[in-house]
Design a protein around this motif. Structure first.
Motif, PDB file in Angstrom:
ATOM      1  N   ASN A 182       0.760  -1.083   0.118  1.00 49.27           N
ATOM      2  CA  ASN A 182       0.109  -0.053   0.017  1.00 49.27           C
ATOM      3  C   ASN A 182       0.756   1.411  -0.044  1.00 49.27           C
ATOM      4  O   ASN A 182       1.902   1.140   0.582  1.00 49.27           O
ATOM      5  N   ASP A 185       2.288   2.474   3.340  1.00 51.89           N
ATOM      6  CA  ASP A 185       2.899   1.491   4.144  1.00 51.89           C
ATOM      7  C   ASP A 185       4.389   2.194   4.095  1.00 51.89           C
ATOM      8  O   ASP A 185       4.975   2.488   3.238  1.00 51.89           O
ATOM      9  N   ASP A 187       6.587   0.298   6.667  1.00 52.17           N
ATOM     10  CA  ASP A 187       7.345  -0.700   7.237  1.00 52.17           C
ATOM     11  C   ASP A 187       7.259  -1.759   6.271  1.00 52.17           C
ATOM     12  O   ASP A 187       6.140  -2.468   6.095  1.00 52.17           O
ATOM     13  N   PRO A 190       7.112  -7.308   6.796  1.00 55.51           N
ATOM     14  CA  PRO A 190       6.368  -8.464   6.391  1.00 55.51           C
ATOM     15  C   PRO A 190       6.421  -8.799   4.744  1.00 55.51           C
ATOM     16  O   PRO A 190       6.366  -9.797   4.567  1.00 55.51           O
TER      17      PRO A 190
ATOM     18  N   GLU B 251       0.037  -5.843  13.553  1.00 52.63           N
ATOM     19  CA  GLU B 251       0.403  -5.559  12.099  1.00 52.63           C
ATOM     20  C   GLU B 251       1.208  -6.802  11.231  1.00 52.63           C
ATOM     21  O   GLU B 251       1.054  -7.239  10.393  1.00 52.63           O
ATOM     22  N   PHE B 262      -4.061  -5.762   4.117  1.00 48.15           N
ATOM     23  CA  PHE B 262      -4.967  -5.143   5.291  1.00 48.15           C
ATOM     24  C   PHE B 262      -4.321  -5.066   6.555  1.00 48.15           C
ATOM     25  O   PHE B 262      -4.677  -4.570   7.397  1.00 48.15           O
ATOM     26  N   LYS B 263      -2.933  -5.357   6.105  1.00 44.59           N
ATOM     27  CA  LYS B 263      -1.987  -5.163   7.620  1.00 44.59           C
ATOM     28  C   LYS B 263      -2.227  -3.930   8.016  1.00 44.59           C
ATOM     29  O   LYS B 263      -2.216  -3.679   9.323  1.00 44.59           O
ATOM     30  N   SER B 264      -1.980  -2.450   7.207  1.00 47.01           N
ATOM     31  CA  SER B 264      -2.261  -1.519   7.954  1.00 47.01           C
ATOM     32  C   SER B 264      -3.425  -0.984   8.472  1.00 47.01           C
ATOM     33  O   SER B 264      -3.546   0.116   9.211  1.00 47.01           O
ATOM     34  N   VAL B 265      -4.610  -1.475   8.180  1.00 49.42           N
ATOM     35  CA  VAL B 265      -5.949  -1.145   8.698  1.00 49.42           C
ATOM     36  C   VAL B 265      -6.228  -2.279   9.685  1.00 49.42           C
ATOM     37  O   VAL B 265      -7.076  -1.790  10.841  1.00 49.42           O
ATOM     38  N   PHE B 268      -6.462  -1.097  13.163  1.00 50.75           N
ATOM     39  CA  PHE B 268      -7.593  -0.086  13.652  1.00 50.75           C
ATOM     40  C   PHE B 268      -8.695  -1.046  13.980  1.00 50.75           C
ATOM     41  O   PHE B 268      -9.393  -0.809  14.994  1.00 50.75           O
ATOM     42  N   VAL B 269      -8.945  -1.950  13.475  1.00 51.18           N
ATOM     43  CA  VAL B 269     -10.010  -2.904  13.579  1.00 51.18           C
ATOM     44  C   VAL B 269      -9.823  -3.452  14.988  1.00 51.18           C
ATOM     45  O   VAL B 269     -10.840  -3.601  15.645  1.00 51.18           O
TER      46      VAL B 269
ATOM     47  N   ILE D 147     -10.375   7.685  16.812  1.00 55.93           N
ATOM     48  CA  ILE D 147      -9.306   6.522  16.290  1.00 55.93           C
ATOM     49  C   ILE D 147     -10.313   5.549  15.892  1.00 55.93           C
ATOM     50  O   ILE D 147     -10.103   4.917  14.656  1.00 55.93           O
ATOM     51  N   GLY D 151     -10.319   4.475  11.862  1.00 56.56           N
ATOM     52  CA  GLY D 151     -10.064   3.247  11.635  1.00 56.56           C
ATOM     53  C   GLY D 151     -11.094   2.655  10.361  1.00 56.56           C
ATOM     54  O   GLY D 151     -10.900   2.143   9.472  1.00 56.56           O
ATOM     55  N   PHE D 152     -12.374   3.202  10.820  1.00 61.59           N
ATOM     56  CA  PHE D 152     -13.262   2.561   9.777  1.00 61.59           C
ATOM     57  C   PHE D 152     -13.096   3.166   8.626  1.00 61.59           C
ATOM     58  O   PHE D 152     -13.078   2.404   7.475  1.00 61.59           O
ATOM     59  N   LEU D 154     -10.293   4.262   7.121  1.00 64.84           N
ATOM     60  CA  LEU D 154      -9.098   3.525   6.297  1.00 64.84           C
ATOM     61  C   LEU D 154      -9.609   2.196   5.909  1.00 64.84           C
ATOM     62  O   LEU D 154      -9.227   1.849   4.858  1.00 64.84           O
ATOM     63  N   THR D 155     -10.340   1.615   6.698  1.00 66.86           N
ATOM     64  CA  THR D 155     -10.469   0.312   6.332  1.00 66.86           C
ATOM     65  C   THR D 155     -11.593   0.050   5.385  1.00 66.86           C
ATOM     66  O   THR D 155     -11.329  -0.808   4.096  1.00 66.86           O
ATOM     67  N   GLN D 158      -9.967   0.440   2.061  1.00 64.51           N
ATOM     68  CA  GLN D 158      -9.033  -0.703   1.833  1.00 64.51           C
ATOM     69  C   GLN D 158     -10.056  -2.093   1.271  1.00 64.51           C
ATOM     70  O   GLN D 158      -9.651  -2.712   0.183  1.00 64.51           O
TER      71      GLN D 158
END
Ligand SMILES: Nc1ncnc2c1ncn2[C@@H]1O[C@H](COP(=O)(O)OP(=O)(O)OP(=O)(O)O)[C@@H](O)[C@H]1O
Ligand SMILES: Nc1ncnc2c1ncn2[C@@H]1O[C@H](COP(=O)(O)OP(=O)(O)OP(=O)(O)O)[C@@H](O)[C@H]1O
Ligand SMILES: [Mg+2]
Ligand SMILES: [Mg+2]
Lengths: 391, 291, 258, 370, 275
Positions: A182, A185, A187, A190, B251, B262-265, B268-269, D147, D151-152, D154-155, D158
């Motif tokens: 992405n 990103d 880092d 992974p 992460e 989906f690692k970066s989100v 947040f979940v 936050i 998060g919502f 951003l998700t 994605q």
């Protein structure tokens, strides 16, 4: 004609100067310096090129605003370049419906040629070509067996995947692993672990220069050092060397010009060939004279010149009496036009044939040397245009 | 198994950078109850200052870093003194917008001065070397970040736990008027807190810049740090660190085992889930309003 | 020697609301002064103005403490000069423990031994607080919070103590307790300025009293005298001619002053 | 985030007091007085005539600007219901915006719904998501809620990027826009779609706020426990606020997709959410006019700042400043700085935002010359 | 069936037993006072009745329905309204709107009918007006006319207490919980408050649960009194019984001369001298 007076030709351009995409801002500044150089040389048929470029911060809403304002209030004869896919698409319909020529969008998106538009001329070679050639080289010349790809999660990256899959299939191979990256990103651990796990011996990096640096660096730290390969986007070796602190030596990238490989595979010097001469001229006449003093003489800057060359050439060929229709005619008649990029070809408009507006289809490979120079690995290779699957 | 351990270790490694940003945010939140969106840029500007010192004035690395930290302190103080303190009848959202405005200003200034080009900050430790413990890698720079984060956290924690000033900071956050009535120089406390927070943040910046240095580089660590701080409980320093490590490790595990995209989100979940169970984070005490 | 606190003709605005309209008062060292007044008369505003809690106020007038001008100074500085203020509504630090609250009260003090002694003193006055040492102040009952607020103010060993409605919401026994403590504090040499609704008690322990209405003092004098005043008796002490509300008489006498 | 006043905390009531009403039937009417009717009619005429005026003076570009701003007004008015009136914060509104945009397009291309039906349905889906997000949000406040909603936001992008039906990362082209059998091609056509929708939604919001539901929102913001003991169902109203504001964002998103003609997930970034929140706060929370002013002023400034370097004298001065002290290649970043300075100075000067400035001006006018 | 009853109610905070096995019942139309030292658990008792806190054990039965486990808004719906010790008004609404919130339960306007309030003849418009009238009555009753349109945040404490009472009344409760309605008022204002409470009891027939520290007032208006200490019941009884209860005297009243005077001599005289 709109945007043409006895003394001036107005050309518009958008592009990010601010925001996360700001590094691509050099494209517009390159074009600007190039036009100034042409004006300094007397312009084209007595007319000066007036370049209007604005900052859209990579936000399509702003692109539309700027394009409409310039078009309606100032009147542009044609638009050149323009960084970004979404930004370009947001104004594409507007420009096409108003029959305004747009030459050389600087993003490799199939939307430019699928379906082809009469007034839209692509210059930028598509990334699937880069992937094809890289894979071909890796397999055939270097004898790599396990080829993996880390791709940016968008059009750019997806084209890379498609190109690589197409090429590898021909050799009966498959991608060892496809790792999405992405844009946000930072880092890369992974991602690199994934590549390492797959045991890749050559990795295509269809990501931004920053991500290339991070991935190579992370790979080094994890003692994973395959052959790294990347696209023309990351072909600015001095920059790459700087941000990787020399680590990217040996990086192989595709390139769509700014150097002339023909007959000169090996270390590039100021050779006695037309492209090198042209590049040298741009350095002294455009960059040294007209670029801001803090401008970096790099790939992006030169690309801005390269994308505008066909337009300038076509205007020149139009002669004194310049209209948009005539410009389109002249562009369509362009065969093997050679600027600092590869050969550029257009064909008369055919709504069913994307190739009629494709422009350039050839790339070559280069390798980064010790001091940030490039060593040319292949000659120009014509790649295959792969239409998008959906259509 | 090696993989799992490796992922956890590298998760902790990146978590350290988040932790430093998170610590900075928590400090300011404790003092002024503002989620501080300018945290990233308060770290960014000193990093570029150190670059400037090294590149244009030929300062040695240590001097440039010291200069950057000093600058961070001053910058933080100035922001509080010249801007946030001037807010008339502030409410939390107004203050957030002010920090967003400041963020734009600082970011604009940095990009204006240095352009958008990517660079790499000279640094005594290579970011590409690594230490191997058994089969586990950790890059030396990450290791340094980890150590620095732990040290800073310990110092801050002890300070808040055992010094009167630490309690005074908490008091200032909860009820500023009452704090002033205790003779606490709340303005000075807030100013110093901002300074310290900027310093902590810029340590994170200085440790991130050797890889890639560009105007937007602190945005992601800032968000992750914020997220970590929230999971830990916005008012708890150890919470910020624990939260940040949690974010880092989640992460990496998710990236390694489920989906890198989906690692970066995912962090947040997970945060939302954690917060559903503990609405004020893991380590902050939840306080039921008494009527 | 002049008065400890000398307020001259101050006027205070909240934006457009004219809350204190020219008030003067002077407080002798070692006295207890009481300010009585209706809701919204501006009692708290006077105290807040003196403490420098209202931005850019007082609009007019001067305030001197111990011979030095304090209007326009920061609250912190005023507190450090030796005035302590127990605000109306307690304003304890809700998410600090009782002990930390008290510690904050002693924030300006350097001598740890003395502070430790003062902890004991406060705990002696208010044994409940000792029991609840480690509880968050926000979860204390109203009365406990009030005790904490007074205890906290005492921790700074002030010369002059402002109390804004200390008996608000306290049980009768605690009201007596609080007033006893106020006199005890006073006996230790602290000058006290007391704002109260409980006129009976306030007049009982104070030396001087003043009555504020609509931002002005309408009556001033020795407490003993005021206690005898008919109007004060009726409006502030609830001493009235009829027996009680059970009589269902709803008449009101108009106030005579003003 | 409801600011708890505390007894010592002074408020801006002074200002607000000036805006008080005298007759309580006023509230029930759309127009509280003759003067308001007059101004409303003037505004209506102006809005109707605007595109023609633009055309006449050859400033077509401003029709586009108006469309864009109208869309932002819709989002920000909706967001304000949540942030300003209910006291919750959301940093995820770009997510709902995205749902509206993607939903509208997909429902049109895949389910072959007519535009308006698709728009409303997509917005309802956004509203449903808002409701779902509202559930965990029930227990959260302040930075925690920030936050979670962030998060919502951003998700959701994605997830959209992952769904091939929605064009994935490559994005999606908007189909032709046909409303009641008429194809809307030009900005002017679109203007007469977007602006009436915006006006309608603003009036709707205003009415909601004036009646029971709105009072419940405000009550929850100011004192939630007391609100509950007065019979207000916190779960219902808090999630309702989320749903309503998500619905607004959904409608706006659906329109936005057609303004651009092309959308991809990158468009709906966190920056956009922050921008919306900024517009709401800078405009003035807890009022109807505020967010409109915020969207109008900031939206316009944001669009126009790109021309800052072409301002005579100033542009040259900035350039020369850049070449001596800064960098010329980065000169465009002045925009950021100017925008930031605008935000900071408005919020420093007036916590109630542009709306507060407006009230101050009105007050000054009324009491002039005193 | 008893009108309202609380049976063996307990509430524990951490280790602290704030309420310990409280049992009492209230008849319709009664004024039932709860007294006790600070921290005795009076407010906690109200919070449990309101279901703001879930009690650890026990039952709260109102008109035959156990309220425990319900949400506060359900309790309100059942007909219980309250005021708060530390005023909980909606600060950024004006007085009228605050009281209008009290009418919440009686209004049928939802999102849509509200959103489409086109003028005063629409459904929402009519409903608004009808309830406004009701609110006007309350404003008149409590003499709040002057502050009708001012934001409540900056009003004087006593006024705000009255507005809170008005808001509770607007909900037309059958049971009204008043948490220290007279705190912070002077004698005159207290007297007014006493009258209103009386009026509410007599004219509106509302049953009242009252927490108050002002003994003379409590003695005046309450029919029965519950005395608490440390969460435990000391005694329940008529004012006279409670007043003389030794434990109440010891834990709560102390040597409050006002009350003791009242026992022997109704006319309160001023004892002199400083304590
Ligand atoms: N923060 C504020 N903003 C605006 N007006 C205020 C503010 N605080 C108080 N006021 C107004 O100032 C006047 C005096 O208030 P003040 O609090 O001093 O009264 P008080 O005598 O202490 O009353 P109480 O017995 O209720 O404490 C009142 O009319 C009140 O409405
Ligand atoms: N949310 C809470 N968490 C922990 N303890 C609490 C909480 N609420 C109340 N308490 C404790 O319960 C006890 C009873 O409190 P409550 O508020 O009911 O007292 P009260 O009788 O109303 O006193 P007052 O007359 O002073 O208002 C107190 O000791 C208080 O500290
Ligand atoms: Mg007061
Ligand atoms: Mg209580």
């Amino acid at each position: 004609e709109v945007g043409v007076t006895d003394t001036e030709i107005h050309i518009g351009q958008w592009g990010p100067q601010t925001g996360p995409a700001a590094p691509w801002g050099a494209v517009a500044r390159g074009t600007d310096a190039y036009f100034k150089m042409i004006n300094a040389e007397g312009g084209i048929h007595g007319r000066k090129l007036v370049h209007h470029y604005f900052d859209d911060a990579y936000n399509p809403a702003k692109t539309v605003a700027g394009v409409k304002q310039l078009q309606e209030q100032e009147g542009m004869f044609a638009w050149v370049s323009g960084v970004g896919t979404a930004t370009g698409l947001a104004v594409k319909d507007y420009l096409m419906e108003n029959k305004i020529p747009w030459i050389g969008p600087s993003a490799g998106s199939r939307h430019w040629v699928e379906p082809p538009q009469k007034y839209l001329f692509n210059v930028y070679p598509f990334y699937m070509g880069d992937a094809q050639l890289l894979c071909q080289y890796a397999v055939e010349t270097m004898g790599k067996k396990k080829i993996a790809i880390a791709f940016q999660n968008d059009d750019y990256g997806k084209q890379g995947v498609e190109g690589a899959e197409y090429q590898l299939k021909k050799a009966g191979l498959e991608l060892a692993v496809k790792v999405p990256v992405n844009v946000a990103d930072t880092d890369m651990i992974p991602h690199v672990m994934e590549l390492k796990k797959a045991g890749a011996d050559a990795v295509l990096l269809f990501v931004t220069p920053g991500h290339v640096a991070r991935i190579i660096g992370t790979g080094k730290a994890m003692q994973f050092e395959p052959t790294w390969m990347s696209t023309s986007t990351c072909g600015d070796f001095p920059l790459m060397m700087a941000i990787t602190k020399g680590l990217c030596k040996g990086l192989i990238t595709a390139s769509f010009g700014l150097a002339e490989p023909t007959g000169h595979v090996g270390e590039v010097q100021l050779l006695d060939n037309p492209v090198q001469k042209m590049v040298a001229k741009y350095k002294t006449d455009a960059f040294d004279k007209f670029a801001a003093k803090d401008e970096r003489y790099g790939y992006t800057f030169l690309a801005g010149i390269g994308f505008a060359e066909p337009l300038v050439e076509a205007i020149r060929r139009c002669g004194k009496d310049l209209t948009r229709e005539k410009l389109v005619k002249e562009l369509e008649n362009m065969k093997n036009f050679k600027g600092v990029l590869g050969r550029i070809n257009y064909k008369p408009f055919d709504p069913k044939d994307p190739l009629c507006r494709l422009g350039q289809g050839e790339v070559f490979l280069q390798e980064c040397t010790e001091n940030g120079g490039s060593k040319i690995l292949t000659d120009w290779v014509t790649t295959t245009y792969l239409p998008s699957k959906a259509e | 198994m090696v993989n799992l351990v490796q992922m956890i270790v590298s998760g902790i490694a990146v978590g350290s950078a988040y932790a430093l940003m998170g610590l900075g945010m928590v400090l300011i939140y404790k003092a002024s109850e503002v989620p501080n969106f300018v945290q990233g840029e308060m770290a960014l500007a000193p990093v570029f200052i150190s670059y400037l010192l090294m590149n244009s004035y030929g300062a040695p690395v240590w001097a440039a870093f010291a200069g950057a930290l000093a600058f961070a302190m001053v910058l933080g103080c100035i922001l509080e003194f010249a801007v946030l303190r001037r807010a008339k009848e502030p409410n939390v959202l107004g203050l957030i917008i002010i920090t967003i405005g400041l963020e734009m200003i600082l970011l604009g200034l940095v990009s204006w001065k240095f352009g958008a080009d990517q660079r790499s900050l000279p640094f005594p430790i290579s970011s590409y070397d690594s230490v191997m413990i058994g089969n586990i890698f950790i890059s030396t720079l990450d290791l340094l970040t980890l150590v620095v984060a732990l040290v800073i956290m310990t110092i801050l924690f002890l300070f808040f736990r055992f010094s009167k000033l630490g309690v005074a900071m908490k008091a200032t956050q909860q009820n500023e008027t009452a704090a002033r009535l205790m003779g606490i120089r709340t303005n000075r406390i807030k100013m110093v807190t901002w300074g310290i927070s900027a310093m902590v943040g810029s340590v994170a910046g200085l440790l991130a810049a050797p890889v890639i240095m560009e105007p937007f580089m602190m945005w992601d660590p800032m968000l992750k740090g914020f997220a970590g701080a929230v999971v830990g409980g916005m008012t708890s320093l150890p919470g910020a660190v624990v939260g940040a490590y949690l974010v880092g490790v989640i992460e990496h595990l998710f990236g390694g085992y489920v989906s890198i995209e989906f690692k970066s989100v995912v962090a947040f979940v997970v945060i939302v889930i954690v917060l559903c169970v503990k609405p004020s984070g893991l380590l902050a005490k939840h306080y039921i309003k008494k009527v | 020697m002049g008065a400890l606190l000398e307020v001259k003709n101050i006027e205070t605005y909240y934006d457009l609301i004219y809350a204190v309209r020219g008030v003067s008062l002077s407080i002798e060292e070692g006295s207890i002064t009481a300010i009585l007044g209706n809701n919204g008369a501006g009692k708290s505003t006077i105290l807040k103005t003196i403490m420098g809690l209202i931005d850019d106020q007082p609009d007019k007038g001067s305030i001197e403490f111990d011979g030095r001008r304090i209007d326009g100074k920061d609250t912190e500085a005023i507190v450090r000069m030796g005035i302590s203020y127990v605000p109306e509504g307690r304003e304890v630090f809700e998410e600090l423990t009782v002990r930390e609250n008290l510690l904050m009260g002693a924030y300006t003090r350097k001598n740890r031994k003395e502070v430790a002694g003062d902890f004991d003193r406060v705990y002696r006055y208010f044994p409940v607080l000792q029991q609840r040492q480690n509880q968050w102040a926000g979860t204390l009952s109203g009365g406990e919070q009030q005790m904490l607020a007074i205890g906290r103010a005492m921790m700074s060993r002030p010369r002059l103590l402002f109390l804004d409605e200390p008996s608000l919401g306290l049980s009768p026994i605690l009201v007596q307790e609080i007033f006893r403590i106020i006199t005890a504090i006073h006996a230790e040499g602290v000058t006290v300025l007391l704002v109260e609704q409980n006129a009976r008690m306030a007049l009982k322990i104070s030396h001087t009293a003043m009555i504020l209405e609509n931002g002005r003092f309408v009556l001033k004098g020795p407490s003993a005298e005021l206690m005898e005043d008919e109007n004060v008796k009726e409006f502030y002490m609830g001493v009235r001619s009829q027996d009680s509300a059970k009589g269902y008489q709803r008449w009101k006498r108009k106030k005579v002053w003003r | 985030m409801p600011g708890s006043p505390g007894h010592l905390h002074s408020f801006s009531y002074g200002i607000l007091l000036m805006d008080m009403k005298r007759n309580y039937y006023e509230d029930v009417e759309i127009f509280s007085s003759g003067a308001v009717v007059f101004w409303f009619v003037v505004l209506g005429c102006f809005l109707a005539a605007f595109p023609f005026l633009c055309k006449h003076y050859n400033y077509n570009y401003y029709i586009y600007v108006a469309n864009y701003i109208a869309i932002q007004i819709i989002v920000v008015v909706g967001l304000n219901m949540l942030v300003g009136f209910t006291g919750q914060i959301s940093l995820g509104h770009a997510g709902f915006y995205a749902v509206g945009a993607y939903g509208t397009i997909t429902l049109m291309t895949e389910a072959h719904l007519p535009f308006l039906a698709a728009l409303v349905l997509a917005a309802l889906i956004a509203g449903l998501l808002g409701f779902l997000l509202g559930l965990p949000a029930l227990r959260l406040e302040g930075p925690y809620l920030a936050i979670a909603t962030l998060g919502f936001g951003l998700t959701i992008t994605q997830v959209i990027g992952k769904i091939e039906l929605l064009g994935g990362r490559q994005g999606l082209n908007a189909p032709d826009l046909v409303v009641f059998g008429r194809e809307l091609k030009t900005d002017q056509d679109f203007y007469f779609l977007a602006v009436p929708i915006a006006v309608l939604l603003v009036l709707f919001a205003r009415n909601v706020i004036k009646t029971k539901v709105g009072r419940a929102f405000i009550a929850i913001r100011d004192a939630d426990i007391a609100a509950e003991t007065m019979g207000i169902n916190l779960v219902f109203y808090k999630t309702l606020a989320f749903a309503v504001s998500a619905f607004y964002a959904g409608i706006a998103g659906g329109l936005y997709a057609f303004v651009l003609g092309f959308i991809d997930p990158e468009l709906f970034s966190l920056f956009l959410s922050i921008m919306f929140l900024t517009m709401a706060v800078v405009g003035g929370l807890g009022s109807i006019m505020g967010p409109i002013a915020g969207a109008l002023v900031l939206g316009w400034v944001d669009l126009e700042l790109r021309n800052i370097l072409s301002i005579p004298y100033l542009g040259d001065w900035l350039r020369s400043l850049s070449s001596s002290y800064f960098s010329l290649t980065g000169v465009s970043n002045i925009q950021f700085i100017v925008f930031g300075v605008i935000l900071v100075s408005i919020m420093l000067f007036e916590p109630l935002g542009i709306y507060g400035i407006w009230i101050r001006a009105k007050k000054y006018w009324k009491t002039w010359p005193f | 069936m008893t009108f309202f009853s609380v049976s063996s109610l307990s509430m524990v905070f951490g280790g602290l037993k704030a309420l310990d096995d409280i049992t009492f019942d209230v008849a319709q139309g009664e004024v039932f006072a709860i007294i006790g030292p600070n921290g005795a658990g009076k407010t906690t008792l109200f919070n449990c009745i309101n279901c703001i806190y879930p009690p650890s054990s026990g039952a709260v039965v109102f008109k035959g329905v156990n309220l425990v486990g319900k949400k506060p808004d359900r309790v309100a719906r059942a007909g219980i309204a309250r005021t708060f010790q530390n005023i909980e008004l909606f600060d950024r609404m004006n007085t009228m709107e605050n009281i209008m919130v009290g009418r919440h339960l009686f209004m049928k306007t939802g999102l849509f009918r509200g959103g489409f309030m086109w003028g005063k003849r629409s459904f929402a418009g009519k409903e608004e007006q009808a309830h406004r009238r009701k609110v006007e009555e309350i404003i008149d009753l409590l003499e709040l006319q002057v502050v009708r349109n001012s934001f409540v945040g900056a009003l004087p404490y006593g006024t705000r207490k009255k507005i809170e009472l008005g808001r509770a009344l607007a909900a037309e409760p059958e049971l009204l919980l008043l948490d220290e309605p007279c705190a912070g008022m002077n004698a005159e204002e207290k007297q007014d408050m006493v009258f209103w409470i009386k009026d509410i009891q007599d004219e509106l027939g509302v049953t009242i649960l009252l927490i108050e520290h002002d003994m003379s007032m409590v003695m005046d208006i309450s029919d029965r009194i519950l005395a608490l200490n440390f969460g435990k019941t000391i005694t329940i009884g008529t004012p006279d019984q409670v007043r003389c209860h030794p434990e109440v005297l010891k834990a709560y009243l102390g040597e409050d001369e006002q009350v003791q005077d009242a026992t022997c001599d109704i006319q309160a005289t001023d004892s002199d001298g400083k304590a």
